[in-house]
Design a protein around this motif. Structure first.
Motif, mmCIF file in Angstrom:
data_model
loop_
_atom_site.group_PDB
_atom_site.id
_atom_site.type_symbol
_atom_site.label_atom_id
_atom_site.label_comp_id
_atom_site.label_asym_id
_atom_site.label_seq_id
_atom_site.Cartn_x
_atom_site.Cartn_y
_atom_site.Cartn_z
ATOM 1 N N ASN A 175 -11.813 9.139 10.282
ATOM 2 C CA ASN A 175 -12.904 8.197 9.987
ATOM 3 C C ASN A 175 -12.735 7.573 8.613
ATOM 4 O O ASN A 175 -12.941 6.367 8.448
ATOM 5 C CB ASN A 175 -14.260 8.894 10.078
ATOM 6 C CG ASN A 175 -14.642 9.218 11.496
ATOM 7 O OD1 ASN A 175 -14.201 8.558 12.425
ATOM 8 N ND2 ASN A 175 -15.457 10.233 11.673
ATOM 9 N N ASP A 176 -12.370 8.374 7.608
ATOM 10 C CA ASP A 176 -12.152 7.844 6.264
ATOM 11 C C ASP A 176 -10.975 6.876 6.248
ATOM 12 O O ASP A 176 -10.998 5.862 5.556
ATOM 13 C CB ASP A 176 -11.909 8.977 5.271
ATOM 14 C CG ASP A 176 -13.131 9.862 5.075
ATOM 15 O OD1 ASP A 176 -14.262 9.360 5.290
ATOM 16 O OD2 ASP A 176 -12.963 11.042 4.729
ATOM 17 N N ILE A 202 -4.623 -1.327 -2.245
ATOM 18 C CA ILE A 202 -5.064 -0.201 -1.414
ATOM 19 C C ILE A 202 -5.294 1.046 -2.272
ATOM 20 O O ILE A 202 -6.193 1.831 -2.006
ATOM 21 C CB ILE A 202 -4.095 0.059 -0.230
ATOM 22 C CG1 ILE A 202 -4.803 0.843 0.880
ATOM 23 C CG2 ILE A 202 -2.848 0.772 -0.660
ATOM 24 C CD1 ILE A 202 -5.907 0.102 1.538
ATOM 25 N N ARG A 203 -4.506 1.200 -3.339
ATOM 26 C CA ARG A 203 -4.748 2.317 -4.268
ATOM 27 C C ARG A 203 -6.089 2.156 -4.970
ATOM 28 O O ARG A 203 -6.815 3.126 -5.169
ATOM 29 C CB ARG A 203 -3.630 2.420 -5.287
ATOM 30 C CG ARG A 203 -2.447 3.164 -4.780
ATOM 31 C CD ARG A 203 -1.521 3.489 -5.914
ATOM 32 N NE ARG A 203 -0.550 4.465 -5.453
ATOM 33 C CZ ARG A 203 0.530 4.788 -6.122
ATOM 34 N NH1 ARG A 203 0.783 4.222 -7.286
ATOM 35 N NH2 ARG A 203 1.356 5.673 -5.640
ATOM 36 N N LEU A 234 -1.754 9.322 2.907
ATOM 37 C CA LEU A 234 -3.061 9.923 2.650
ATOM 38 C C LEU A 234 -3.570 10.657 3.887
ATOM 39 O O LEU A 234 -4.101 11.760 3.794
ATOM 40 C CB LEU A 234 -4.083 8.851 2.246
ATOM 41 C CG LEU A 234 -4.029 8.316 0.836
ATOM 42 C CD1 LEU A 234 -5.065 7.206 0.651
ATOM 43 C CD2 LEU A 234 -4.250 9.414 -0.182
ATOM 44 N N GLY A 235 -3.393 10.043 5.053
ATOM 45 C CA GLY A 235 -3.821 10.690 6.290
ATOM 46 C C GLY A 235 -2.996 11.912 6.614
ATOM 47 O O GLY A 235 -3.518 12.951 7.019
ATOM 48 N N ASP A 238 -11.492 3.966 -5.737
ATOM 49 C CA ASP A 238 -12.918 3.660 -5.780
ATOM 50 C C ASP A 238 -13.705 4.471 -4.755
ATOM 51 O O ASP A 238 -14.878 4.769 -4.965
ATOM 52 C CB ASP A 238 -13.157 2.172 -5.537
ATOM 53 C CG ASP A 238 -12.693 1.302 -6.698
ATOM 54 O OD1 ASP A 238 -12.470 1.855 -7.799
ATOM 55 O OD2 ASP A 238 -12.532 0.081 -6.483
ATOM 56 N N SER A 239 -13.055 4.829 -3.657
ATOM 57 C CA SER A 239 -13.699 5.629 -2.609
ATOM 58 C C SER A 239 -13.604 7.124 -2.879
ATOM 59 O O SER A 239 -14.127 7.924 -2.122
ATOM 60 C CB SER A 239 -13.064 5.327 -1.250
ATOM 61 O OG SER A 239 -13.192 3.961 -0.954
ATOM 62 N N GLY A 240 -12.862 7.493 -3.925
ATOM 63 C CA GLY A 240 -12.749 8.902 -4.286
ATOM 64 C C GLY A 240 -11.606 9.636 -3.602
ATOM 65 O O GLY A 240 -11.550 10.863 -3.640
ATOM 66 N N PHE A 241 -10.671 8.912 -2.986
ATOM 67 C CA PHE A 241 -9.569 9.555 -2.278
ATOM 68 C C PHE A 241 -8.286 9.613 -3.091
ATOM 69 O O PHE A 241 -7.363 10.315 -2.747
ATOM 70 C CB PHE A 241 -9.275 8.833 -0.954
ATOM 71 C CG PHE A 241 -10.432 8.882 -0.011
ATOM 72 C CD1 PHE A 241 -10.903 10.089 0.470
ATOM 73 C CD2 PHE A 241 -11.064 7.719 0.374
ATOM 74 C CE1 PHE A 241 -11.984 10.132 1.332
ATOM 75 C CE2 PHE A 241 -12.141 7.760 1.238
ATOM 76 C CZ PHE A 241 -12.604 8.959 1.713
#
Length: 142
Positions: free
Chosen positions: A98-99, A120-121, A89-90, A126-129
């Motif tokens: 930060n995210d 983690i998914r 993701l990063g 849930d965080s929108g990522f």
């Protein structure tokens, strides 16, 4: 590179071979009086500058931010798949530094025991990522 750690990183590069186990370097830094947060920063700088860019399907992923190295308190909690997913993701640019740290912190606080890929998914979604459906195999995260 953070200027305050430049001499320390240079000393580590002189003292240790590039393929030295990170645990050995961590133990040395601990014996020198550095705390966990400082060790994490130093290791991140040490390995981000010397590590080659990862390959993904034959293409090189460009990495603007330093590689995030797990701290000792994280190493036993995340499965390799879960940590790899976070790194992906990063690396893809889906999350900034930060995210990324917020995802790691949420996982550590809200998941009991080992943190796997489904957990983690779920947190990322849930965080929108992450909008990828996990076909119902994710765990409930409170």
């Amino acid at each position: 590179m953070d200027e305050r750690w430049t001499p320390v990183v240079e000393e580590l590069r002189e003292r240790f071979e590039a393929d030295t186990d990170v645990v050995e370097v961590e133990a040395y830094l601990s014996s020198q009086g550095y705390d966990r947060r400082q060790i994490g920063e130093i290791l991140s700088l040490l390995y981000s500058d010397s590590a080659p860019a990862p390959l993904w399907d034959g293409a090189v992923i460009s990495r603007d931010a330093p590689l995030r190295v797990q701290g000792p308190h994280e190493r036993g909690r995340f499965t390799a798949e879960a940590w790899g997913y976070l790194v992906m993701l990063g690396g893809s640019g889906a999350v900034n530094l930060n995210d990324f740290e917020q995802l790691v912190e949420r996982a550590l606080v809200h998941v009991d025991g080992r943190i796997g890929l489904p957990e983690i998914r779920a947190i990322a979604e849930d965080s929108g990522f992450d909008d990828i459906s996990t076909n119902g195999d994710r765990s409930q995260v409170h």
